[in-house]
Design an enzyme around this catalytic site. Structure first.
Site, mmCIF file in Angstrom:
data_model
loop_
_atom_site.group_PDB
_atom_site.id
_atom_site.type_symbol
_atom_site.label_atom_id
_atom_site.label_comp_id
_atom_site.label_asym_id
_atom_site.label_seq_id
_atom_site.Cartn_x
_atom_site.Cartn_y
_atom_site.Cartn_z
ATOM 1 N N SER A 290 0.575 -51.051 46.526
ATOM 2 C CA SER A 290 0.684 -50.549 45.160
ATOM 3 C C SER A 290 0.860 -51.731 44.225
ATOM 4 O O SER A 290 1.222 -52.828 44.662
ATOM 5 C CB SER A 290 1.912 -49.637 45.062
ATOM 6 O OG SER A 290 2.349 -49.488 43.728
ATOM 7 N N TYR B 165 10.180 -46.272 45.888
ATOM 8 C CA TYR B 165 8.736 -46.455 46.027
ATOM 9 C C TYR B 165 8.398 -47.938 45.947
ATOM 10 O O TYR B 165 7.634 -48.473 46.759
ATOM 11 C CB TYR B 165 8.019 -45.682 44.924
ATOM 12 C CG TYR B 165 6.514 -45.647 45.036
ATOM 13 C CD1 TYR B 165 5.728 -46.671 44.511
ATOM 14 C CD2 TYR B 165 5.875 -44.566 45.626
ATOM 15 C CE1 TYR B 165 4.344 -46.618 44.595
ATOM 16 C CE2 TYR B 165 4.486 -44.513 45.714
ATOM 17 C CZ TYR B 165 3.736 -45.538 45.186
ATOM 18 O OH TYR B 165 2.353 -45.493 45.262
#
Ligand code: GCO
Length: 256
Positions: free
Chosen positions: A147, A160
């Protein structure tokens, strides 16, 4: 028709976790179009079965592999089933992941752990089980999905961010141990993509404007825009690429 070229995946079997929708579905379709047989994964067996049917209706080779990527027993059972069926997995895309947005001072430890387990520990467990079987064959491609938050933090998505930062370093750890066995372990870092997981952000005018202003391409990415990088990392075109993370982010990480 026999496919040709260094991006040809004919004869290869790929397991893509979380492939019944979103980024995983798009990448699975891309691998299928390059000739791979797909093992479609998700926790919802009916959704997985529907996806397999859609792949088959499109002339692709696909089978169901419904199991919970956060459950070690489920993973071990799934790989035992693959072994018993003579299924040799050549390519793994560790895509399954969840998002949970909350300031850390309000975050329950259980929610923290759930994100870490789903987004990071699952990639370790599945990578380990796949590598055990790839090493004797001297071949394998492992692609972990990172990410933008593998590099930069954003407030309210700490678990996350930590998980995805871990995915980048897990990828390098995999390369350190498994490259000598003919296994290439790399990662893809998607930018802000048009997915269900991001729908709340897409629908937020301020966040939407921020993404478009912060991204040199001035737009959100489309799931299918990951396919080229996924096929590249799944194919012989990347046989000397290891431990890398390739960002497909419209240039966001390249600029201030
Ligand atoms: C968020 C988003 C991001 C993107 C993606 C960026 O809340 O900031 O969900 O995490 O989905 O991971 O690479």
């Amino acid at each position: 028709m026999t496919k040709s070229g260094i991006f040809d995946l004919s004869g290869r079997t790929a397991l893509v976790t979380g492939s019944s929708r979103g980024l995983g579905r798009a990448m699975a379709e891309g691998l299928a179009n390059a000739g791979a047989r797909l093992l479609i994964n998700g926790t919802d067996a009916s959704r997985v079965a529907q996806t397999v049917k859609e792949f088959s209706d499109n002339g692709h080779s696909a089978e169901a592999a419904a199991f919970d990527v956060t459950s070690e027993s489920s993973i071990l059972e799934a790989f035992s089933r693959f072994d018993a069926s003579g299924i040799e997995i050549d390519i793994v895309i560790n895509n399954a992941g969840i998002q949970f947005r909350k300031p850390m001072v309000e975050l329950e430890t259980a929610d923290w752990q759930r994100v870490i387990d789903t987004n990071l520990t699952s990639a370790f467990m599945i990578g380990r089980e796949a590598a055990k079987r790839m090493i004797p064959r001297g071949y394998g491609k492992i692609i972990n999905i990172g990410s933008l938050t593998s590099e930069l933090a954003r407030a309210t998505v700490a678990p996350y961010t930590v998980a995805k930062g871990g995915v980048k370093m897990l990828t390098r750890a995999m390369a350190a141990e498994w490259a000598q066995h003919g296994i290439q372990s790399n990662a893809i870092g998607p930018g802000y993509m048009l997915t269900d997981m991001n729908q709340a952000l897409i629908d937020n005018p301020e966040f939407d404007a921020w993404v478009k202003g912060r991204t040199p391409s001035r737009r959100w990415g489309r799931p299918e825009e990951l396919i080229g990088t996924a096929v590249f990392l799944a194919s012989s075109a990347s046989d000397y690429v290891n431990g890398q993370i390739i960002y497909v982010d419209g240039g966001m990480l390249a600029v201030l």
